[in-house]
Scaffold this active site. Sequence first.
Site, PDB file in Angstrom:
ATOM      1  N   ASP A 181     -15.106  19.107  32.719  1.00  0.00           N
ATOM      2  CA  ASP A 181     -15.562  18.638  34.014  1.00  0.00           C
ATOM      3  C   ASP A 181     -17.053  18.309  33.900  1.00  0.00           C
ATOM      4  O   ASP A 181     -17.738  18.771  32.978  1.00  0.00           O
ATOM      5  CB  ASP A 181     -15.321  19.746  35.047  1.00  0.00           C
ATOM      6  CG  ASP A 181     -15.962  19.446  36.387  1.00  0.00           C
ATOM      7  OD1 ASP A 181     -15.705  18.362  36.939  1.00  0.00           O
ATOM      8  OD2 ASP A 181     -16.735  20.297  36.875  1.00  0.00           O
TER       9      ASP A 181
ATOM     10  N   THR B 264     -13.275  14.176  35.178  1.00  0.00           N
ATOM     11  CA  THR B 264     -14.160  14.319  36.329  1.00  0.00           C
ATOM     12  C   THR B 264     -13.563  13.758  37.615  1.00  0.00           C
ATOM     13  O   THR B 264     -12.644  12.938  37.570  1.00  0.00           O
ATOM     14  CB  THR B 264     -15.509  13.608  36.035  1.00  0.00           C
ATOM     15  OG1 THR B 264     -16.380  13.725  37.168  1.00  0.00           O
ATOM     16  CG2 THR B 264     -15.295  12.122  35.744  1.00  0.00           C
TER      17      THR B 264
ATOM     18  N   SER C 185     -14.330  24.133  39.724  1.00  0.00           N
ATOM     19  CA  SER C 185     -13.850  23.974  41.094  1.00  0.00           C
ATOM     20  C   SER C 185     -12.331  23.824  41.149  1.00  0.00           C
ATOM     21  O   SER C 185     -11.657  23.774  40.115  1.00  0.00           O
ATOM     22  CB  SER C 185     -14.521  22.751  41.746  1.00  0.00           C
ATOM     23  OG  SER C 185     -15.917  22.960  41.866  1.00  0.00           O
TER      24      SER C 185
END
Length: 248
Positions: free
Chosen positions: A11, A45, A198
């Site tokens: 990420d 991403t 996340s």
Amino acid sequence: MTSTIKLIALDMDGTLLRNDHSVSDENRAAIKSAQDQGVGVMISTGRPLVYCQEIVESLGLATYLITVNGSEIWDEHLNLIDRTKIGSSHIEFMYNLAQKHNTNYWSSTVEGVWNKRTSFPENIHDYQWLKFGFNVEDDEIRETIRKELEGRKVLEITNSSPTNLEVNAAGINKAAAIRKVCDRLNITMDSVMAVGDSLNDLAMIRESGIGVAMGNAQEAVKNEADWVTDTNERDGVAKAIRKFVLNS
């Protein structure tokens, strides 16, 4: 877990990038060392291509690239090889939901990126939509919006920070995109190390051979990870690469 990692999926925000959106020298060095050993390093991403291409190129990454939470997959030459869109009727619903609750919002389309601060297309149905996001500081309002979204059953709901909601087409997430890349590389998910912070990283952390949560990750992500590394400000990516790939 496996010690034979052939692909690293990283990420960007809150993971590879420091809070000032830069890549540390330690992270760069670890990525280069992994690549020198024949291990692929891939960015996965929530950003669209336009907001990550410069960083990808600066790292000298020569493999696939996953953008918009898995809605798009690009090859090593940045040719598009896969794209999944959200129907404009769902975008219209989410746009109206943002208006109803007076929240900040943004969205990624094939044609560009839109948000509340700048502009939003007058005719939603004229565009090809990839993702819609809400930024909601109020916990109660954010939960209300989440429940309304979940009622649709055809949306993938995650986040890239504790105060936002990110919405893709159902079944579209970083893990699903990595599986498609693995098929092209003729490897399995057991050969992947995924690193993130996340909820939009949760699927790839669960499904990869080694799932690593950042030290600054949301608790739900840490709870699902095989290992928790240091924070994005303290070279957490480099430390994970050294531990599981470089064995140093």
